[in-house]
Enzyme design. Structure first.
Site, PDB file in Angstrom:
ATOM      1  N   ASP A  20     -27.062 -47.712 -39.365  1.00  0.00           N
ATOM      2  CA  ASP A  20     -28.343 -47.338 -39.667  1.00  0.00           C
ATOM      3  C   ASP A  20     -28.935 -46.193 -40.304  1.00  0.00           C
ATOM      4  O   ASP A  20     -28.449 -45.383 -39.558  1.00  0.00           O
ATOM      5  CB  ASP A  20     -29.528 -48.365 -38.876  1.00  0.00           C
ATOM      6  CG  ASP A  20     -29.567 -47.637 -37.570  1.00  0.00           C
ATOM      7  OD1 ASP A  20     -28.567 -47.132 -36.953  1.00  0.00           O
ATOM      8  OD2 ASP A  20     -30.718 -47.502 -37.017  1.00  0.00           O
ATOM      9  N   CYS A  55     -34.127 -37.592  -2.269  1.00  0.00           N
ATOM     10  CA  CYS A  55     -35.492 -37.101  -1.800  1.00  0.00           C
ATOM     11  C   CYS A  55     -35.415 -37.167  -0.200  1.00  0.00           C
ATOM     12  O   CYS A  55     -36.142 -36.360  -0.001  1.00  0.00           O
ATOM     13  CB  CYS A  55     -36.469 -37.790  -2.651  1.00  0.00           C
ATOM     14  SG  CYS A  55     -36.375 -37.450  -4.307  1.00  0.00           S
ATOM     15  N   CYS A  65     -36.075 -42.296  -2.639  1.00  0.00           N
ATOM     16  CA  CYS A  65     -34.855 -42.424  -3.143  1.00  0.00           C
ATOM     17  C   CYS A  65     -34.000 -41.593  -2.032  1.00  0.00           C
ATOM     18  O   CYS A  65     -34.519 -40.616  -1.283  1.00  0.00           O
ATOM     19  CB  CYS A  65     -34.471 -42.022  -4.417  1.00  0.00           C
ATOM     20  SG  CYS A  65     -34.058 -40.167  -4.747  1.00  0.00           S
ATOM     21  N   ASP A 101     -23.679 -46.861 -29.595  1.00  0.00           N
ATOM     22  CA  ASP A 101     -24.299 -46.666 -30.984  1.00  0.00           C
ATOM     23  C   ASP A 101     -23.456 -46.032 -32.014  1.00  0.00           C
ATOM     24  O   ASP A 101     -22.264 -45.480 -31.791  1.00  0.00           O
ATOM     25  CB  ASP A 101     -25.300 -45.682 -30.409  1.00  0.00           C
ATOM     26  CG  ASP A 101     -26.524 -45.591 -31.526  1.00  0.00           C
ATOM     27  OD1 ASP A 101     -26.512 -46.325 -32.613  1.00  0.00           O
ATOM     28  OD2 ASP A 101     -27.582 -45.043 -31.350  1.00  0.00           O
ATOM     29  N   ALA A 129     -35.514 -45.479 -34.966  1.00  0.00           N
ATOM     30  CA  ALA A 129     -36.543 -44.053 -35.430  1.00  0.00           C
ATOM     31  C   ALA A 129     -37.743 -43.881 -34.807  1.00  0.00           C
ATOM     32  O   ALA A 129     -38.956 -43.561 -35.475  1.00  0.00           O
ATOM     33  CB  ALA A 129     -36.575 -44.130 -36.943  1.00  0.00           C
ATOM     34  N   CYS A 173     -40.708 -39.344  -3.076  1.00  0.00           N
ATOM     35  CA  CYS A 173     -40.042 -40.449  -3.429  1.00  0.00           C
ATOM     36  C   CYS A 173     -39.182 -41.002  -2.302  1.00  0.00           C
ATOM     37  O   CYS A 173     -38.576 -40.179  -1.677  1.00  0.00           O
ATOM     38  CB  CYS A 173     -39.234 -39.963  -4.834  1.00  0.00           C
ATOM     39  SG  CYS A 173     -37.836 -40.916  -5.296  1.00  0.00           S
TER      40      CYS A 173
HETATM   41  N1  GUN Z   1     -31.091 -43.737 -31.142  1.00  0.00           N
HETATM   42  C1  GUN Z   1     -32.583 -43.573 -31.326  1.00  0.00           C
HETATM   43  N2  GUN Z   1     -32.967 -43.761 -32.643  1.00  0.00           N
HETATM   44  C2  GUN Z   1     -31.914 -44.459 -32.954  1.00  0.00           C
HETATM   45  C3  GUN Z   1     -31.956 -45.241 -34.389  1.00  0.00           C
HETATM   46  O1  GUN Z   1     -33.009 -45.282 -34.963  1.00  0.00           O
HETATM   47  N3  GUN Z   1     -30.796 -45.954 -34.766  1.00  0.00           N
HETATM   48  C4  GUN Z   1     -29.704 -45.704 -33.960  1.00  0.00           C
HETATM   49  N4  GUN Z   1     -28.336 -46.396 -34.548  1.00  0.00           N
HETATM   50  N5  GUN Z   1     -29.757 -44.901 -32.579  1.00  0.00           N
HETATM   51  C5  GUN Z   1     -30.807 -44.281 -32.367  1.00  0.00           C
HETATM   52 ZN    ZN Z   2     -36.236 -39.369  -5.424  1.00  0.00          ZN
END
Ligand code: GUN
Ligand code: ZN
Length: 481
Positions: free
Chosen positions: A125, A281, A278, A90, A193, A276
């Site tokens: 963005d 657990c 796993c 990201d 978003a 659970c």
């Molecule tokens: N991580 C959570 N929401 C967003 C987003 O709207 N844009 C980016 N780039 N990363 C995110």
């Molecule tokens: Zn578990």
């Protein structure tokens, strides 16, 4: 090499697919656990051993880190993290939305993501918060789109770029953004978003945003729901056509002592049992877990297990055509998720167009089931039935003297020709004792049959206890005892 996405099977708008970026592939729907190199309770190597095929990490953190920046540039991200699968980075937009600004430009972050060997890059963005007014949403969307164009122009059409879809809470902006991102050639489209919506359980609004964005994004594109990490909502989001999720929830919840389940979360302090299968657990008691010096790490491991297992369950449900059943089950775990589910069902007309033709079963699970895509599709099929002049819809018998054709009745679908008795959905539906809701839905089918066959006379035979509903729902019809 470009990003490619292939779809093998569908259910509702959910898809079973394969995402390829470079020579790395991912089976979708997939969860990309979020990795923060500075505080990582479960290592990427461990994740790979758990079957994780892809990760997401933040390029902005790497670019600002004294410890990791040079290492990532010289060794590459896969080497530094010790992970051989797909790694998406990201851009730092999330920091932008939390802190207001970042000290990096669009091209700087993209060049850095490329230099550290990321498999999927995200431009810078602008995540417009859901409560932003329209002028702001428009202005920020214009900047985002300019940055996506710049990314394509500078890195070239085949660069493995994600094209985030913004537009705030304005459905027309989301749809336009989705279409433009598609027109620019992005085959991988995160919907952005939405974290503030999910954090406050605003699932109804989430449906509005995702369905609008999906309306613009080409069906051939892989769709990522940015920041969605709670397993209780994965099936719901997959039903809308989201293919990729990224989760920091497994680690964030663990840090707060929270134990995830596919239907919610619990405070570990309040648990007497660890329900659970796993490894964590089954090898610890609730008491051990609460007091372990490794509590956060063990909780993170368990949380990750739960999230990965839910993703596998969803893929199997798509394979079997029982995703609605899973969505129905999950969405009953929280009233606001149920509200979101009902909002989703109001889009069933749209979802019907992508739904598959035949499924393993249709289980009637209450009121909501009457609004499912299968019911909508079945009732649309009634328009095309060729009918003789006198037809009996028989809710309570199999024969009718004086009629040219007898159609049995199966709620919530409606009347059906005998030939369809063994086919989906009539033959593969399981319904409990009739209730008013499903009979009302079935009567919609009768009404539709009458409206689309004006030359036929349609009579209805019904048991006395349903006469009142039938007369109300099919006004003017001839009801025979
Ligand atoms: N991580 C959570 N929401 C967003 C987003 O709207 N844009 C980016 N780039 N990363 C995110
Ligand atoms: Zn578990």
């Amino acid at each position: 090499m470009p990003i490619t996405f292939e779809v093998f099977e569908k259910d509702i708008a959910g898809r079973l697919g394969r995402l390829k970026a470079g020579d790395r592939t991912l089976r979708t729907p997939a969860l990309l656990p979020v990795i923060n190199p500075h505080l990582q309770p479960v290592t990427p190597e461990e994740m790979q051993a758990l079957g994780v095929e892809g990760l997401i990490t933040n390029a902005y953190i790497f670019s600002r880190s004294r410890e990791f920046r040079e290492k990532a540039l010289s060794q590459g991200l896969h080497e530094v993290l010790g992970f051989d699968g797909l790694i998406m980075t990201d851009s730092g937009s999330f920091q932008l939305s939390v802190y207001g600004e970042v000290e990096i430009s669009n091209l700087e972050t993209l060049e850095f993501q490329q230099a550290i060997g990321s498999d999927i890059f995200v431009p810078l963005d602008i995540p417009t918060p859901p409560d932003a007014d329209r002028p702001r949403a428009e202005k920020e969307l214009a900047i985002t789109m300019a940055r996506l164009r710049e990314a394509k122009e500078v890195l070239g059409p085949d660069a493995p770029l994600a094209g985030p879809v913004q537009g705030g809470s304005y459905p027309d902006l989301r749809e336009k953004a989705g279409r433009e991102v598609g027109d620019l050639g992005f085959a991988f489209c995160p919907i952005g978003a939405v974290v503030p919506l999910m954090e406050s359980y605003r699932y109804q609004e989430l449906v509005g945003v995702v369905m609008a964005a999906k309306g613009g994004i080409p069906v051939s594109s892989c769709v990522h729901l940015f920041g969605a990490g709670h397993p209780a909502m994965f099936a719901f989001a997959v039903a809308m056509g989201c293919d990729i999720f990224d989760s920091a929830a497994y680690a964030l919840y663990a840090k707060e002592g929270r134990y995830l389940t596919p239907s919610g979360s619990a405070k570990v302090q309040e648990l007497h049992e660890l329900p659970c299968p796993c490894q964590v657990c089954r090898t610890h008691s609730a008491g051990d877990l609460k007091t372990s010096p490794e509590r956060d790490r063990l909780l993170a491991l368990h949380n990750l297990h739960v999230s990965l297992a839910e993703m596998a369950r969803i893929r199997q449900a798509i394979q079997d055509g029982v995703l609605w059943e899973l969505v129905d089950e999950r969405c009953r775990s929280h009233p606001l998720l149920l509200k979101g589910y009902r909002a989703l069902l109001r889009h069933a007309g749209t979802l019907e167009r992508s739904d598959r033709v035949s499924k393993r079963r249709f289980f009637y699970r209450g009121t909501e089931s009457s609004s499912r895509t299968e019911v909508i599709r079945y009732q649309a099929l009634l328009d095309r039935l060729a009918l003789p002049p006198r037809v009996l819809v028989a809710m309570d018998r199999t024969e009718g003297t004086g009629f040219d054709l007898v159609l049995p009745f199966r709620p919530p679908f409606g009347p059906y020709p005998q030939e369809l008795q063994e086919t989906f959905p009539i033959g593969q539906s399981e319904i409990p004792d009739w209730d008013e809701d499903m009979v009302t839905s079935g009567c919609r089918g009768i009404r539709r049959l009458i409206e689309t066959h004006p030359r036929c006379t349609v009579a209805i035979s019904c048991p006395p206890e349903w006469r009142c509903v039938v007369e109300r729902e099919v006004p003017g019809a001839e009801v025979i005892p």
